[in-house]
Design a protein around this motif. Structure first.
Motif, short mmCIF file in Angstrom:
data_model
loop_
_atom_site.label_atom_id
_atom_site.label_comp_id
_atom_site.label_asym_id
_atom_site.label_seq_id
_atom_site.Cartn_x
_atom_site.Cartn_y
_atom_site.Cartn_z
N ASN A 22 0.82 -1.21 0.00
CA ASN A 22 0.00 0.00 0.00
C ASN A 22 0.86 1.26 0.00
O ASN A 22 0.57 2.23 -0.73
CB ASN A 22 -0.91 0.01 1.23
N THR A 23 1.90 1.26 0.81
CA THR A 23 2.76 2.43 0.92
C THR A 23 3.51 2.69 -0.37
O THR A 23 3.66 3.85 -0.79
CB THR A 23 3.75 2.26 2.09
N PHE A 24 4.01 1.63 -1.02
CA PHE A 24 4.69 1.80 -2.30
C PHE A 24 3.76 2.41 -3.34
O PHE A 24 4.13 3.33 -4.06
CB PHE A 24 5.23 0.45 -2.79
N PHE A 25 2.54 1.89 -3.42
CA PHE A 25 1.59 2.38 -4.41
C PHE A 25 1.23 3.85 -4.14
O PHE A 25 1.23 4.67 -5.06
CB PHE A 25 0.32 1.52 -4.38
N VAL A 26 0.94 4.17 -2.89
CA VAL A 26 0.57 5.54 -2.53
C VAL A 26 1.74 6.49 -2.78
O VAL A 26 1.56 7.59 -3.32
CB VAL A 26 0.10 5.61 -1.07
N THR A 27 2.94 6.09 -2.39
CA THR A 27 4.10 6.96 -2.52
C THR A 27 4.45 7.23 -3.98
O THR A 27 4.65 8.38 -4.38
CB THR A 27 5.31 6.34 -1.81
N ILE A 28 4.50 6.17 -4.80
CA ILE A 28 4.85 6.36 -6.21
C ILE A 28 3.78 7.17 -6.92
O ILE A 28 4.08 8.08 -7.72
CB ILE A 28 5.04 4.99 -6.89
N GLY A 29 2.50 6.88 -6.64
CA GLY A 29 1.42 7.65 -7.25
C GLY A 29 1.49 9.12 -6.85
O GLY A 29 1.29 10.01 -7.69
N THR A 30 1.80 9.38 -5.59
CA THR A 30 1.90 10.77 -5.13
C THR A 30 3.04 11.50 -5.80
O THR A 30 2.91 12.66 -6.21
CB THR A 30 2.10 10.80 -3.60
N VAL A 31 4.18 10.84 -5.94
CA VAL A 31 5.34 11.47 -6.59
C VAL A 31 5.02 11.83 -8.04
O VAL A 31 5.33 12.94 -8.50
CB VAL A 31 6.57 10.53 -6.53
N VAL A 32 4.38 10.91 -8.77
CA VAL A 32 4.06 11.17 -10.17
C VAL A 32 3.11 12.36 -10.30
O VAL A 32 3.33 13.27 -11.11
CB VAL A 32 3.45 9.92 -10.82
N VAL A 33 2.05 12.37 -9.49
CA VAL A 33 1.06 13.46 -9.57
C VAL A 33 1.69 14.78 -9.16
O VAL A 33 1.46 15.83 -9.80
CB VAL A 33 -0.16 13.14 -8.69
N VAL A 34 2.49 14.78 -8.09
CA VAL A 34 3.10 16.02 -7.61
C VAL A 34 4.06 16.60 -8.64
O VAL A 34 4.02 17.81 -8.93
CB VAL A 34 3.81 15.79 -6.27
N VAL A 35 4.94 15.78 -9.19
CA VAL A 35 5.90 16.28 -10.18
C VAL A 35 5.17 16.85 -11.39
O VAL A 35 5.53 17.92 -11.91
CB VAL A 35 6.87 15.16 -10.60
N GLY A 63 -16.19 10.67 -4.41
CA GLY A 63 -16.34 9.22 -4.29
C GLY A 63 -15.03 8.47 -4.18
O GLY A 63 -14.96 7.29 -4.53
N LEU A 64 -13.99 9.12 -3.68
CA LEU A 64 -12.66 8.50 -3.60
C LEU A 64 -12.18 8.35 -2.16
O LEU A 64 -11.00 8.13 -1.93
CB LEU A 64 -11.64 9.35 -4.37
N LEU A 65 -13.11 8.42 -1.21
CA LEU A 65 -12.68 8.44 0.19
C LEU A 65 -12.09 7.11 0.63
O LEU A 65 -11.07 7.08 1.33
CB LEU A 65 -13.88 8.80 1.09
N ASN A 66 -12.68 6.01 0.26
CA ASN A 66 -12.21 4.69 0.69
C ASN A 66 -11.42 4.00 -0.42
O ASN A 66 -11.84 2.99 -1.00
CB ASN A 66 -13.39 3.81 1.12
N GLY A 67 -10.28 4.56 -0.74
CA GLY A 67 -9.45 3.99 -1.79
C GLY A 67 -8.08 4.63 -1.81
O GLY A 67 -7.86 5.70 -1.25
N HIS A 68 -7.15 3.96 -2.49
CA HIS A 68 -5.79 4.47 -2.57
C HIS A 68 -5.71 5.79 -3.34
O HIS A 68 -4.91 6.66 -3.00
CB HIS A 68 -4.89 3.43 -3.25
N TRP A 69 -6.54 5.93 -4.38
CA TRP A 69 -6.47 7.15 -5.17
C TRP A 69 -6.90 8.36 -4.37
O TRP A 69 -6.42 9.47 -4.61
CB TRP A 69 -7.31 7.00 -6.44
#
Length: 278
Positions: free
Chosen positions: A74-87, A135-141
């Motif tokens: 979960n942490t890997f998915f959240v972290t990588i997704g956050t980095v891509v969106v932020v950059v 509608g994204l409260l209960n999910g990784h996105w």
């Protein structure tokens, strides 16, 4: 004529640096030591780093029974997704603010600068309301967008300052060749902003990996979506706390960060130097 410092002064300086390094590193060594002790030994040994008998079962309990194998993914998915969106969004926003003059530009920059002093806790409620409406409260996105969309003013201003220092002839030549806004940004400007991108990537990775408040709020009803920092709560009971298991879990969560920073530290230092120079 060069003046050389006495050898005694050099030795004293190295001794002071080694002592400071030991003070800095000791808490991490104690954490690893506590992860190999029994719960009773964590307190009875005090500051002693050597366990009587290493208890490797602490790691097995943290990885399996406490669910840290899932929390790691979960942490890997959240972290990588956050980095891509932020950059992506900070680079694009910084490019517009740094290269284009329009009405209200200075006001936007001032607002971004003012948000740097706003505590993160004050923005949790509107973030949760907005994410729930989408509608994204209960999910990784939902967690990714919440982490990527808040507190990124510093990255935007870094990109804006860097892009503003690049020569205008680059865009003019590309425009004469028929390149549009997005093509100029992705093929010319963004590659040139490598130093800032490296800095933003490292800082965002560390912040997202260690984020606690937003993942905690977003996973109240879905424990299987927890990240590593939130997963530490599994070792805190009503009447007692499994300190040795928590130390093993903390060590597990630190290892990827240490490995990541070991490989990217050169780019991080170059990025900081390049961003400051620009």
């Amino acid at each position: 004529m060069s003046l050389r410092r006495p050898a005694g002064w050099t030795i004293l300086r190295y001794v002071a640096l080694v002592a400071l390094c030991l003070v800095w590193v000791y808490p991490f060594l104690w954490l690893v030591s506590a992860s190999l002790k029994s719960p009773l030994e964590v307190f009875s040994k005090g500051l002693n780093l050597l366990p009587d008998v290493p208890v490797w079962e602490n790691y097995a309990r943290a990885w399996g029974q406490a669910g840290f194998s899932r929390y790691m993914l979960n942490t890997f998915f959240v972290t990588i997704g956050t980095v891509v969106v932020v950059v992506f969004h900070t680079a694009l926003s910084g490019y517009v603010l740094g290269r284009h003059d329009f009405v209200g530009r200075k006001v936007i920059i001032g607002i971004l600068g003012a948000t740097l002093v706003v505590p993160a806790g004050l923005t949790v409620i509107p973030i949760v309301d907005l994410t729930s409406a989408l509608g994204l409260l209960n999910g990784h996105w939902g967690i990714i967008l919440a982490l990527a969309g808040s507190g990124q003013s510093a990255a935007i201003l870094l990109y804006a300052g860097y892009f503003r220092g690049l020569p205008r002839e680059l865009e003019e030549a590309a425009f004469m060749d028929g390149a549009g806004f997005l093509r100029i940004f992705f093929y010319i400007m963004l590659p040139l902003a490598g130093p800032v991108t490296a800095t933003v990537t490292v800082l965002t990775f560390l912040a997202a990996w260690n984020a606690f408040l937003i993942p905690l709020v977003f996973t109240f009803g879905t424990p299987e979506l927890r990240t590593l920092p939130v997963g530490m709560l599994a070792f805190v009971g009503t009447n007692e706390t499994d300190w040795s298991g928590m130390a093993a879990a903390a060590t597990i969560s630190l290892l990827p960060v240490i490995v990541f920073f070991f490989f990217v530290q050169r780019y991080f230092v170059e990025g900081i130097a390049g961003a400051v120079k620009a």
